[in-house]
Design a protein around this motif. Structure first.
Motif, short mmCIF file in Angstrom:
data_model
loop_
_atom_site.label_atom_id
_atom_site.label_comp_id
_atom_site.label_asym_id
_atom_site.label_seq_id
_atom_site.Cartn_x
_atom_site.Cartn_y
_atom_site.Cartn_z
N ASP A 1 -17.71 3.90 8.56
CA ASP A 1 -16.29 3.57 8.70
C ASP A 1 -15.84 2.52 7.70
N VAL A 2 -14.63 2.73 7.18
CA VAL A 2 -13.90 1.71 6.42
C VAL A 2 -12.72 1.34 7.31
N TYR A 3 -12.80 0.15 7.90
CA TYR A 3 -11.88 -0.26 8.96
C TYR A 3 -10.84 -1.22 8.42
N LEU A 4 -9.57 -0.86 8.59
CA LEU A 4 -8.47 -1.72 8.17
C LEU A 4 -8.04 -2.61 9.32
N ALA B 1 3.50 -3.28 6.94
CA ALA B 1 3.36 -1.82 6.95
C ALA B 1 3.15 -1.26 5.56
N GLU B 2 3.91 -1.74 4.59
CA GLU B 2 3.79 -1.19 3.24
C GLU B 2 2.43 -1.51 2.63
N SER B 3 1.96 -2.75 2.84
CA SER B 3 0.63 -3.13 2.34
C SER B 3 -0.47 -2.34 3.03
N ALA B 4 -0.29 -2.11 4.34
CA ALA B 4 -1.30 -1.37 5.10
C ALA B 4 -1.41 0.07 4.60
N VAL B 5 -0.27 0.70 4.36
CA VAL B 5 -0.27 2.08 3.85
C VAL B 5 -0.94 2.13 2.48
N GLY B 6 -0.65 1.14 1.63
CA GLY B 6 -1.28 1.08 0.32
C GLY B 6 -2.78 0.89 0.41
N ALA B 7 -3.21 0.02 1.35
CA ALA B 7 -4.65 -0.22 1.52
C ALA B 7 -5.37 1.02 2.02
N MET B 8 -4.72 1.79 2.89
CA MET B 8 -5.34 3.02 3.40
C MET B 8 -5.66 3.98 2.26
N GLU B 9 -4.76 4.08 1.29
CA GLU B 9 -4.98 4.99 0.17
C GLU B 9 -5.96 4.40 -0.84
N THR C 1 -9.65 4.21 0.87
CA THR C 1 -10.05 5.37 1.69
C THR C 1 -10.42 4.95 3.11
N VAL C 2 -9.47 4.29 3.74
CA VAL C 2 -9.66 3.78 5.11
C VAL C 2 -9.90 4.95 6.06
N THR C 3 -10.83 4.76 7.00
CA THR C 3 -11.14 5.80 7.98
C THR C 3 -10.64 5.45 9.38
N SER C 4 -10.41 4.17 9.66
CA SER C 4 -10.04 3.80 11.03
C SER C 4 -9.21 2.53 11.05
N ILE D 1 5.40 5.92 5.67
CA ILE D 1 4.70 7.12 5.19
C ILE D 1 5.66 8.29 4.99
N ARG D 2 6.61 8.46 5.91
CA ARG D 2 7.47 9.65 5.83
C ARG D 2 8.40 9.62 4.61
N HIS D 3 8.53 8.45 3.97
CA HIS D 3 9.38 8.36 2.78
C HIS D 3 8.56 8.37 1.48
N LYS D 4 7.24 8.53 1.59
CA LYS D 4 6.41 8.59 0.39
C LYS D 4 6.41 10.02 -0.17
N GLU D 5 6.40 10.10 -1.48
CA GLU D 5 6.35 11.43 -2.12
C GLU D 5 5.00 12.09 -1.89
N THR D 6 3.94 11.29 -2.00
CA THR D 6 2.59 11.79 -1.69
C THR D 6 1.92 10.82 -0.74
N TRP D 7 1.05 11.35 0.11
CA TRP D 7 0.37 10.52 1.11
C TRP D 7 -1.07 10.99 1.23
N LYS D 8 -1.99 10.15 0.71
CA LYS D 8 -3.41 10.52 0.68
C LYS D 8 -4.19 9.99 1.88
N GLY D 9 -3.63 8.98 2.56
CA GLY D 9 -4.37 8.36 3.66
C GLY D 9 -4.64 9.29 4.81
N GLY D 10 -3.77 10.30 4.98
CA GLY D 10 -3.97 11.24 6.08
C GLY D 10 -5.22 12.08 5.92
N GLU D 11 -5.79 12.10 4.72
CA GLU D 11 -7.01 12.88 4.48
C GLU D 11 -8.28 12.10 4.82
N THR D 12 -8.18 10.77 4.93
CA THR D 12 -9.39 9.95 5.17
C THR D 12 -9.43 9.33 6.56
N VAL D 13 -8.28 8.97 7.12
CA VAL D 13 -8.27 8.34 8.46
C VAL D 13 -8.70 9.37 9.48
#
Length: 560
Positions: free
Chosen positions: A212-215, A247-255, A258-261, A276-288
């Motif tokens: 786990d990579v825990y935020l 929230a913005e920093s947390a979303v950036g850190a997830m990407e 590669t945060v998992t939890s 997240i819903r206003h981002k053009e691309t969102w990669k964090g949903g693939e790792t959490v």
């Protein structure tokens, strides 16, 4: 002589050297530390504390932002047999002073988060204090304190093993303050054993592992952040630490990492989704792949949104409190492994065939963890009553012995949670509300959380807080403070069938259709046009909402 058969949170150090020796275990800004580096930092700091004069049983207060240093201090204090007392950096000077006066620390560790009230602190305000530590560069304003820095303590060569750690009396290790939604926060004394058994429950139920990579989204001064942090230390996972939640920093850190939890409360989840819903691309949903929610129920809309934007994550909700060392019960709200229809991403589990979020008897908070024993101290109805628990997960005591003893007087092994609920035939705990939060209306008991759970399912309501308003006839009447969703409007006179409009009439009808007893249906609705006041863990300050409602009503009456 030390008894190494007793549990100790520093047992995690062995795992870090075994599994994570050369791999990163903490990421905090530009600092990255491997398992070996973190162990060396902890042992060097512990040696410095011993040289300074810290003894087993001494209390060390910490008031700081989340960081790798914070984790190291928690472990080093425990290593030498000390007791850490995390203070909330959001407190005022008076709140911090009262907390320190209660627990009598010999040392205070702070960073820039607490400079505003630290500058007001005088040596004779907390007579027990002998040492002051600044985690960041000391200001010239504090030179009169003979302030030390971690570098002044970390000057000792260390031997990595064996680990000769010590214990405080009773196995105490943390004094964790309640978040204080009403009244003064209380210092809850927790043991090594309670923290470790809580960690083992989270490992078994949530599934944390060394991969786990825990935020860290929760502050380390609260039991949710503390218990999850220790769980990840014990399994040897990697910690990504932000000073405080954004929230913005947390979303950036997830990407980026590669945060998992991570853990969340409804307010945190809502703010993450809005970014997240206003981002053009969102990669964090693939790792959490795992999210643990606490601090209140997630609405149906938030559960649905999280299953969309974190589509690979199991979403689990937990119910507990500081006095029980965090979580008592767990419930899976969404599991991607059980998804059968992509057009219906919302699923709930653990209700023995039912997927209802609530029933007339309250809100389901799931089944007890394996180490937890629960029972209901029933009232005259025969199945609803005070929720009691016992086991090694409960606190040793409140540190200040003058505070009310929470143990049930009929059987002192049982801790009274202060909550009201019931347990169904499948073992699910249903929560009605707080004993001290109930509304007495017309001789009937009404629990705000039950009414809130029903109103929150209405598509036009974003948030709701139920309070009791004094009434000459009923003693109290139920008032609903509501926040409307975007594009919805309020009108006292609107027709009940008008689209995207809410009124007192159609909301009362909605409650009837959802089988809420008529005496529980709000008699008054107040549109709330600002954020509800919350604690630092996201819990609603219901008493503050009630005061504001009363103030508004008194002002209205005075102008008539």
């Amino acid at each position: 002589m030390a008894n190494y058969s007793h549990p100790h949170i520093c047992q995690c150090l062995s795992r870090m050297l075994t599994f994570r020796r050369q791999f990163p275990v903490t990421i905090a800004g530009h600092r990255r530390k491997s398992g070996q580096q973190l162990v060396e930092e902890v042992l060097s700091l512990a040696q410095g504390l011993i040289q300074l004069g810290i003894k087993p049983g001494d209390v060390v207060a910490i008031s700081a932002y989340n960081s790798d240093w914070y984790l190291e201090w928690l472990l080093a204090i425990a290593f030498v047999g000390g007791i850490a007392a995390p203070l909330n950096y959001r407190w005022s000077f008076e709140e911090a002073r009262l907390a320190m006066t209660a627990v009598r620390p010999v040392m205070l560790v702070i960073d820039k988060s607490s400079y505003t009230w630290y500058s007001k602190l005088q040596q004779n305000d907390v007579p027990s204090l002998k040492w002051h530590i600044l985690l960041d560069s000391p200001s010239s304003d504090f030179t009169k304190w003979n302030v030390l820095t971690p570098e002044m303590l970390n000057r000792h060569p260390v031997k990595l093993q064996p680990f000769d750690y010590s214990w405080a009396p009773e196995g105490a290790v943390i004094i964790c303050f309640t978040s204080g939604t009403t009244g003064k926060p209380k210092g809850v004394t927790l043991s090594h054993g309670a923290l470790i058994i809580q960690s083992l429950a989270k490992i078994a139920i949530v599934g944390y592992s060394e991969d786990d990579v825990y935020l860290h989204t929760a502050p380390l001064c609260h039991i949710g952040g503390l218990s999850s942090a220790l769980t990840l230390l014990l399994v040897g996972g990697c910690h990504v630490l932000m000073p405080k939640f954004d929230a913005e920093s947390a979303v950036g850190a997830m990407e980026q990492y590669t945060v998992t939890s991570f853990i969340t409360v409804p307010a945190i989840m809502a703010s993450l989704i809005s970014i997240i819903r206003h981002k053009e691309t969102w990669k964090g949903g693939e790792t959490v792949n795992k999210i643990l929610n606490g601090g209140g129920s997630l609405s149906l809309e938030l559960i649905k949104d999280s299953s969309i934007y974190f589509h690979k994550a199991t979403l689990i909700s937990a119910y507990g409190m500081t006095e029980t060392c965090s979580s008592l019960t767990f419930r899976t709200l969404y599991d991607p492994m059980h998804e059968t229809n992509n057009s219906q991403p919302l699923q709930t589990f653990g209700l023995a065939g039912s997927n209802l979020i609530h029933q007339p008897q309250g809100v389901c908070v799931g089944k007890a963890a394996p180490h937890v024993e629960l029972k209901i101290c029933e009232d005259a109805s025969g199945h609803i009553g005070r929720i009691l628990t016992r086991g090694s997960h409960t606190m040793l005591r409140y540190w200040d012995q003058t505070l009310t003893n929470p143990l049930n007087l009929n059987n002192e092994a049982w801790l009274d949670t202060g909550d009201i609920g019931s347990i169904d035939c499948h073992g699910n705990l249903w929560l009605l509300g707080r004993t001290n939060g109930r509304i007495k209306s017309g001789g009937e008991n009404i629990y705000p959380e039950e009414v809130e759970a029903i109103l929150l399912e209405h598509p036009g309501i974003a948030s709701v807080v139920i309070v009791g308003i004094p009434d000459a006839h009923l003693t109290e009447k139920v008032a609903a403070c509501i926040q409307l969703r975007e594009n919805w409007q309020w009108s006292e006179q609107c027709a009940s069938n008008k689209e995207f409009h809410l009124s007192k009439k159609n909301l009362q009808q909605y409650c009837i259709e959802n089988h809420l007893s008529r005496f529980k249906i709000p008699k008054m609705f107040i549109v709330w046009r600002k954020p509800f006041p919350v604690t630092s863990t996201g819990k609603i300050r219901r008493n503050q909402v009630e005061k504001e409602v009363m103030s508004q009503l008194q002002s209205l009456h005075s102008n008539l």
